[in-house]
Scaffold this motif. Structure first.
Motif, PDB file in Angstrom:
ATOM      1  N   GLY A   1      -0.792  -0.187   2.856  1.00 26.37           N
ATOM      2  CA  GLY A   1       0.534  -0.320   3.449  1.00 26.37           C
ATOM      3  C   GLY A   1       1.277   0.998   3.559  1.00 26.37           C
ATOM      4  N   ILE A   2       2.345   0.981   4.333  1.00 31.26           N
ATOM      5  CA  ILE A   2       3.148   2.187   4.552  1.00 31.26           C
ATOM      6  C   ILE A   2       3.750   2.690   3.254  1.00 31.26           C
ATOM      7  CG2 ILE A   2       5.298   3.023   5.582  1.00 31.26           C
ATOM      8  CD1 ILE A   2       4.627   1.505   8.084  1.00 31.26           C
TER       9      ILE A   2
ATOM     10  N   GLU B   1       1.930   8.008  -2.127  1.00 35.09           N
ATOM     11  CA  GLU B   1       0.832   8.909  -2.494  1.00 35.09           C
ATOM     12  C   GLU B   1       0.872  10.222  -1.720  1.00 35.09           C
ATOM     13  OE1 GLU B   1      -2.983   7.535  -3.375  1.00 35.09           O
ATOM     14  OE2 GLU B   1      -2.336   5.530  -4.005  1.00 35.09           O
ATOM     15  N   SER B   2       1.584  10.236  -0.586  1.00 29.81           N
ATOM     16  CA  SER B   2       1.757  11.489   0.157  1.00 29.81           C
ATOM     17  C   SER B   2       2.897  12.315  -0.423  1.00 29.81           C
ATOM     18  CB  SER B   2       2.060  11.201   1.630  1.00 29.81           C
ATOM     19  OG  SER B   2       1.013  10.494   2.242  1.00 29.81           O
ATOM     20  N   GLU B   3       3.692  11.683  -1.293  1.00 32.76           N
ATOM     21  CA  GLU B   3       4.845  12.331  -1.918  1.00 32.76           C
ATOM     22  C   GLU B   3       5.831  12.840  -0.861  1.00 32.76           C
ATOM     23  OE1 GLU B   3       3.101  15.262  -4.500  1.00 32.76           O
ATOM     24  OE2 GLU B   3       2.800  13.808  -6.099  1.00 32.76           O
ATOM     25  N   VAL B   4       6.147  11.960   0.072  1.00 32.10           N
ATOM     26  CA  VAL B   4       7.150  12.266   1.097  1.00 32.10           C
ATOM     27  C   VAL B   4       8.170  11.132   1.108  1.00 32.10           C
ATOM     28  CG1 VAL B   4       5.529  13.564   2.527  1.00 32.10           C
ATOM     29  CG2 VAL B   4       5.840  11.107   2.936  1.00 32.10           C
ATOM     30  N   THR B   5       9.275  11.353   1.786  1.00 30.86           N
ATOM     31  CA  THR B   5      10.270  10.305   1.940  1.00 30.86           C
ATOM     32  C   THR B   5       9.902   9.422   3.130  1.00 30.86           C
ATOM     33  OG1 THR B   5      11.655  11.613   3.428  1.00 30.86           O
ATOM     34  CG2 THR B   5      12.051  11.847   1.048  1.00 30.86           C
ATOM     35  N   LYS B   6      10.513   8.254   3.170  1.00 30.87           N
ATOM     36  CA  LYS B   6      10.273   7.349   4.305  1.00 30.87           C
ATOM     37  C   LYS B   6      10.732   8.006   5.603  1.00 30.87           C
ATOM     38  CE  LYS B   6      10.455   3.016   3.572  1.00 30.87           C
ATOM     39  NZ  LYS B   6      10.831   1.607   3.303  1.00 30.87           N
ATOM     40  N   ALA B   7      11.840   8.739   5.528  1.00 29.85           N
ATOM     41  CA  ALA B   7      12.350   9.421   6.725  1.00 29.85           C
ATOM     42  C   ALA B   7      11.353  10.454   7.230  1.00 29.85           C
ATOM     43  CB  ALA B   7      13.686  10.085   6.416  1.00 29.85           C
ATOM     44  N   THR B   8      10.720  11.170   6.291  1.00 25.06           N
ATOM     45  CA  THR B   8       9.724  12.176   6.685  1.00 25.06           C
ATOM     46  C   THR B   8       8.517  11.520   7.329  1.00 25.06           C
ATOM     47  OG1 THR B   8      10.404  13.687   4.929  1.00 25.06           O
ATOM     48  CG2 THR B   8       8.192  13.990   5.823  1.00 25.06           C
ATOM     49  N   PHE B   9       8.085  10.405   6.768  1.00 24.39           N
ATOM     50  CA  PHE B   9       6.947   9.679   7.350  1.00 24.39           C
ATOM     51  C   PHE B   9       7.241   9.288   8.789  1.00 24.39           C
ATOM     52  CE2 PHE B   9       4.774   5.800   8.545  1.00 24.39           C
ATOM     53  CZ  PHE B   9       3.464   6.061   8.193  1.00 24.39           C
ATOM     54  N   TYR B  10       8.385   8.665   9.010  1.00 15.31           N
ATOM     55  CA  TYR B  10       8.706   8.192  10.362  1.00 15.31           C
ATOM     56  C   TYR B  10       9.015   9.341  11.318  1.00 15.31           C
ATOM     57  CZ  TYR B  10       8.532   3.362   8.873  1.00 15.31           C
ATOM     58  OH  TYR B  10       8.083   2.143   8.412  1.00 15.31           O
ATOM     59  N   LYS B  11       9.499  10.444  10.784  1.00 14.79           N
ATOM     60  CA  LYS B  11       9.741  11.620  11.622  1.00 14.79           C
ATOM     61  C   LYS B  11       8.433  12.117  12.223  1.00 14.79           C
ATOM     62  CE  LYS B  11      10.842  16.537  11.241  1.00 14.79           C
ATOM     63  NZ  LYS B  11      11.237  17.632  10.320  1.00 14.79           N
TER      64      LYS B  11
ATOM     65  N   SER C   1       5.186   5.295  13.090  1.00 15.02           N
ATOM     66  CA  SER C   1       4.676   3.975  12.713  1.00 15.02           C
ATOM     67  C   SER C   1       3.302   4.135  12.080  1.00 15.02           C
ATOM     68  CB  SER C   1       4.573   3.060  13.926  1.00 15.02           C
ATOM     69  OG  SER C   1       3.566   3.526  14.813  1.00 15.02           O
ATOM     70  N   LYS C   2       2.861   3.095  11.397  1.00 16.20           N
ATOM     71  CA  LYS C   2       1.520   3.114  10.828  1.00 16.20           C
ATOM     72  C   LYS C   2       0.478   3.133  11.934  1.00 16.20           C
ATOM     73  CE  LYS C   2      -1.725   0.609   7.871  1.00 16.20           C
ATOM     74  NZ  LYS C   2      -2.032  -0.645   7.149  1.00 16.20           N
ATOM     75  N   ASP C   3       0.743   2.441  13.043  1.00 15.16           N
ATOM     76  CA  ASP C   3      -0.219   2.413  14.146  1.00 15.16           C
ATOM     77  C   ASP C   3      -0.512   3.813  14.673  1.00 15.16           C
ATOM     78  OD1 ASP C   3      -0.541  -0.294  14.028  1.00 15.16           O
ATOM     79  OD2 ASP C   3       0.858  -0.747  15.653  1.00 15.16           O
TER      80      ASP C   3
END
Length: 205
Positions: free
Chosen positions: A48-49, A55-65, A69-71
């Protein structure tokens, strides 16, 4: 990994500084590296996201930036696996003295891969198995990868003088797919040995 801006510093108007090639952000690479490990080890849909972010040690905002999306991350995972395999395969072929040496070196690399303790089968077959829709971008990327691999092998067999290079490439890929599936689900030594025997028969022209 590709750069964010890969446009060469040419065709720039006089008086303007050259465009700077900017490498991908460290966080973006870390997310992709984490996805590569988890998707391959545990399956794409099972991760999951929230776990990817943790585990990437990033924030949710950084992921979506970086991925939105996961896709999009899944598709980049498959594409990055393709780029890596292209680079390794081209290096093996370039370093080989003859086309036959190149095929044998590819077999040796596959055998070494199959016998790794953390081997989980072919990442592309695994990805295809999780996405049943043939029109899905992941399946299209997997198909493009397999077309590239088939064409690469056919070119090698053609240079080798094989009378049916396309058939030889198909035979090799079938043996390779079977060895990778059997190496993960069963006996890695038996599967890799069978691949070596099959490659000898294909090369025996």
């Amino acid at each position: 990994m590709p750069v964010v801006d890969s446009d060469p510093t040419t065709q720039r108007a006089l008086g303007y500084p050259p465009r700077r090639v900017v490498p991908p952000a460290a966080a973006k690479l870390r997310i992709l590296a984490t996805a590569d490990r988890l998707f391959y080890d545990e399956g794409i849909r099972s991760v999951g996201i929230d776990r990817l972010i943790s585990e990437s040690e990033v924030t949710k905002a950084t992921f979506y930036k970086h991925y939105g999306s996961k896709d999009r991350l899944i598709l980049e995972y498959v594409k990055s696996r393709h780029r890596a395999e292209v680079a390794v395969t081209e290096q093996v072929i370039d370093q080989a003295q003859t086309p036959k040496d190149a095929v044998q070196a590819l077999v040796a690399a596959l055998v070494a891969d199959i016998q790794r303790p953390d081997f989980r089968g072919c990442a592309f077959i695994n990805a295809a198995a999780e996405f049943g829709d043939e029109g899905h971008p992941v399946r299209e990327t997997v198909n493009e990868h397999r077309d590239w691999y088939t064409d690469t092998l056919a070119a090698l067999f053609s240079r080798l003088g094989h009378p049916l290079p396309g058939d030889a490439a198909d035979d090799f890929i079938l043996a390779r797919d079977g060895a990778m599936a059997g190496g993960y689900a069963g006996d890695a030594i038996a599967a890799s040995t069978a691949l070596q025997r099959a490659s000898v028969r294909i090369l025996d022209i």
